[in-house]
Scaffold this active site. Structure first.
Site, PDB file in Angstrom:
ATOM      1  N   GLU A 354       0.815  -1.207   0.000  1.00  0.00           N
ATOM      2  CA  GLU A 354       0.000   0.000   0.000  1.00  0.00           C
ATOM      3  C   GLU A 354       0.854   1.265   0.000  1.00  0.00           C
ATOM      4  O   GLU A 354       0.556   2.231  -0.702  1.00  0.00           O
ATOM      5  CB  GLU A 354      -0.950  -0.003   1.192  1.00  0.00           C
ATOM      6  N   HIS A 447      -5.242  -5.626 -11.389  1.00  0.00           N
ATOM      7  CA  HIS A 447      -4.700  -6.678 -10.525  1.00  0.00           C
ATOM      8  C   HIS A 447      -4.301  -7.920 -11.321  1.00  0.00           C
ATOM      9  O   HIS A 447      -3.201  -8.450 -11.158  1.00  0.00           O
ATOM     10  CB  HIS A 447      -5.711  -7.058  -9.446  1.00  0.00           C
TER      11      HIS A 447
END
Length: 754
Positions: A354, A447
């Site tokens: 992140e 993704h």
């Protein structure tokens, strides 16, 4: 362009599939200016001749250079620390020379940021403005060595072959906000327009768009999207997510709710709280900071000592939240549900992943959509593995290449969220570029397609071959430390916001050449192993088409393609490929010399049926390949290829005189040409139906070439057969006026008046 919406389980960092799963449409009609001259690229050739020892390493689809190297002059008075305006002044003469290579002027470029690497090289990152409006994702990066010599330019910013016509929106701003809200499908929604900008559509054409920020919640995941709405058509030109699915530490608790940041539980230097999630996350934030600081000299995610803020115990509904995300200013973690995951803030992989989104946001700022978004996700996984390897003495054992293995499905030993050494093991990721996901879900596969970059990095670090034998390339391993330095520098000081896989390959090769010249070949091998080679693939076996002769009965299953080839002789004025009839949904990609696909084509047509058409003017001689891709299964389709030495055929209009009456079957074109003199106030084209007219045909006008349903100067689509197109101050030259039939029609005439 329509997009198929897939039913998905939405997760942000986890990336099983996308969090905000709404579709995104074609940019629609692009802003373009009419001109009597064909683009000869003489201006580009002249700009190149004015430079010294210039070498073009990559070009855009319109053949404007994308990456050049050479001797571009010296920055004047470039000191150790300059304000942006001083830095810009020091390279003004350099920009004056290199900007025309990209069809730009220095006045269109705005210096956004200056960065410096550990060799003293500087990188001046410029944004592009056109007619006073930002061009989203367009950047020019100027490379200077330690002595201030300009030696390379990487630019996704570029101009057109001539001045772009000033554009005014035909869509109300309020309507754009409604379209943006609808595209996200979020709840507790707020939307606000930020005015007009330009974005580049999928064909590389500039699109005037409203920039709308939409915030809200969807499927438990916060939504913060920049939605760019075509100001002419209302279509969605681009969606860019800002919630990415992230030494001064502050760890908060949301207290099992969703208000951020929540209650401060532990600040920098404070003692442990005895809350396991708070304390472990505090430690993982520290390790992430140290990984970037000790290896790259980076002070926090922005490089300037920003506070590392995170919130744990986050939940949308009071239940265990199985996710984590970076929202542009802080990290957010759920506690997991004990089945799919445990507490996410306790895993180093999740925290590095992140916060690397934040690093990318500060550096290349890769747009979170399609290929740039897949690179954004890939780089976050890559540095999760890098930092784990660093904490374990640069280990390369199997666990390093597992993402989220410490918190994912705790009841299943050895399970992980993603597998960098074998990406398809998770059931959704791709590991081979020609087989990348090409749909609307997951923001265009951010993704699933990240597995391509993940595997390239893993092979570069350890060596080896593709785990499924997709290629036979044997990659020479150079170790995690070297590979990480190359990928870090490519993101920090080469890639731009709209970089694709080809640009990532080029930038990592460039950084390998700068830092580890002996390992440049290994970088090339790693990308080649995953199908990003830059070398044209051999053409597939294709059915040979004869000029104007239809091939019927074409059928194939969803996700597969049929290939055709038409050999075009020299001296042809036009070339067209048409599919018609049958049932299902197909897309058409045409390319000279090799088979095209969604990511590479000279012409494409992607309507919601089996009726598609590609038209090319002045086609080069040689083999033209046609890829008929099944968006959904189709049967009973007819494919026709046709070339002609006469532009527009024999249907010639005389000023003010109606044509003979004509008609056509459904989904066919009938075209007429009109030669228009210079310096006229207007020209008006009228398609008229007489008393006995039937059906429905629409009017399309294009300059110098046949129009298509996506490319035209003017379109009139009234119900029935009476349509009018008026072109103010037309350029002199040949215009094509065409009737396109949405249903079979009869007894129509065409007239042009100037």
């Amino acid at each position: 362009m329509r997009r198929k919406i897939l039913s998905t389980f939405c997760m942000a960092w986890l990336g099983v599939v996308s969090g905000a799963c709404g579709g995104e449409g074609e940019g629609g009609a692009a802003v373009r200016a009419a001109s009597a001259e064909k683009d000869t690229r003489a201006d580009l050739q002249a700009a190149m001749r004015a430079l010294k020892r210039v070498r073009v390493l990559a070009t855009h689809e319109d053949q404007v250079p994308a990456f050049i190297q050479g001797d571009f002059g010296q920055a004047l008075g470039l000191g150790q620390a300059l304000r942006p305006q001083e830095a810009h002044e020091s390279v003004r003469e350099v920009l004056r020379q290199v900007a025309p290579v990209f069809r730009l002027s220095p006045e269109e470029l705005t210096l956004r940021r200056i960065s410096r690497d550990d060799q003293g090289h500087r990188y001046l990152r410029y944004g592009q403005r056109l007619q006073g409006r930002e061009v989203v994702g367009a950047e020019l990066v100027l490379f200077l060595d330690a002595q201030g010599k300009a030696y390379a330019v990487h630019s996704s910013a570029r101009g057109g072959p001539r001045a772009l016509a000033a554009a005014q929106p035909s869509l109300a701003e309020e309507a754009a906000v409604v379209a943006a809200r609808r595209a996200t499908g979020a709840r507790r929604m707020d939307a606000l327009s930020g005015g007009l900008v330009y974005v580049r559509g999928e064909e590389g054409q500039l699109v005037l768009a409203y920039a709308v920020r939409v915030t809200g919640v969807k499927d438990g995941l916060p939504v913060d999207d920049r939605v760019y709405v075509n100001a002419m058509t209302g279509d969605i030109a681009l969606r860019d997510a800002r919630v990415h699915t992230a030494l001064s530490r502050s760890v908060y608790s949301a207290n099992n709710g969703y208000q951020l940041p929540g209650t401060l539980k532990r600040g920098e230097g404070a003692p442990a709280t005895q809350d396991a999630h708070v304390d472990m996350n505090y430690e993982q934030l520290g390790k992430t900071y140290q990984c970037y600081q000790e290896n790259f000299g980076r002070d926090s995610h922005d490089g300037e000592g920003a506070s590392l803020k995170s919130t744990v115990h986050y939940s949308e509904d009071g239940n265990g939240y199985v996710n984590a995300y970076w929202n542009g200013s802080q990290m957010v973690y759920g506690d997991g549900d004990g089945v799919l995951s445990t507490a996410l803030g306790e895993d180093l992989d999740v925290t590095v992943h992140e916060l690397t989104h934040a690093v990318t946001e500060a550096d290349s700022n890769l747009i979170y959509s399609n290929e740039p978004g897949a690179l954004n996700e890939g780089w976050s996984d890559i540095f999760s593995a890098y930092c784990e390897s660093w904490t374990r003495g640069w280990s390369t054992d199997a666990d390093v290449w597992l993402i989220g293995e410490d918190i994912w499905t705790p009841a299943t030993p050895g399970d992980a969220l993603r597998y960098m050494g074998n990406p398809t093991q998770d059931g959704s990721s791709r590991d081979y570029y020609p087989e990348r996901y090409r749909g609307a879900s997951d923001y265009g596969g951010v993704h699933s397609n990240s597995g391509i970059a993940n595997l390239a990095f893993k092979l570069l670090a350890t060596g080896g071959t593709h785990p499924r034998g997709k290629t036979s390339t044997l990659v020479t391993g150079i170790g995690v430390q070297k590979a990480g330095k190359i990928f870090y520098e490519a993101n920090a000081n080469c890639m731009t916001a709209s970089s694709n896989f080809a640009a990532a390959k080029l930038c990592t090769e460039q950084k390998a050449e700068q830092y580890f010249p002996g390992d440049t070949g290994a970088v090339t091998e790693a990308w080649a192993a995953v199908g990003v080679s830059g070398v044209a693939e051999p053409p597939p076996e294709a059915v040979v088409l004869s000029n104007g002769v239809p091939v019927g009965g074409v059928a194939t299953a969803e996700g597969t393609s049929k290939f055709y080839k038409l050999t075009v002789p020299p001296g042809q004025a036009s070339l067209s490929f048409v599919t018609s009839g049958g049932s299902g949904d197909l897309d058409l990609y045409v390319k000279r010399g090799a088979a095209g696909d969604m990511g590479s084509y000279d012409c494409k047509s992607e309507g919601p049926s089996t009726a598609e058409e590609c038209v090319i003017t002045d086609p080069a001689e040689g083999d033209w390949y046609v890829t008929v891709f099944a968006y959904s299964s189709f049967t009973g389709v007819t494919v026709t290829g046709r070339y002609s030495s006469v532009l527009g055929g024999a249907n010639v209009l005389v000023n003010g005189v109606s044509s003979v009456a004509y008609g056509g079957s459904a989904r066919t074109w009938t075209c007429w040409t009109l030669q228009v003199p210079e310096s006229l106030p207007r020209v008006v084209f009228t398609q008229s139906g007489g008393a006995r007219t039937t059906g429905d045909a629409d009017l399309f006008i294009q300059y110098q070439e046949p129009p298509t349903t996506l490319r035209y100067l003017c379109k009139s689509s009234n119900k029935g057969n009476h349509d009018v197109c008026t072109l103010p101050r037309p350029a002199g030259g040949l215009y094509q006026a065409c009737s396109f039939s949405y249903s079979g029609y009869t007894n129509v005439t065409m007239k042009g008046v100037y």
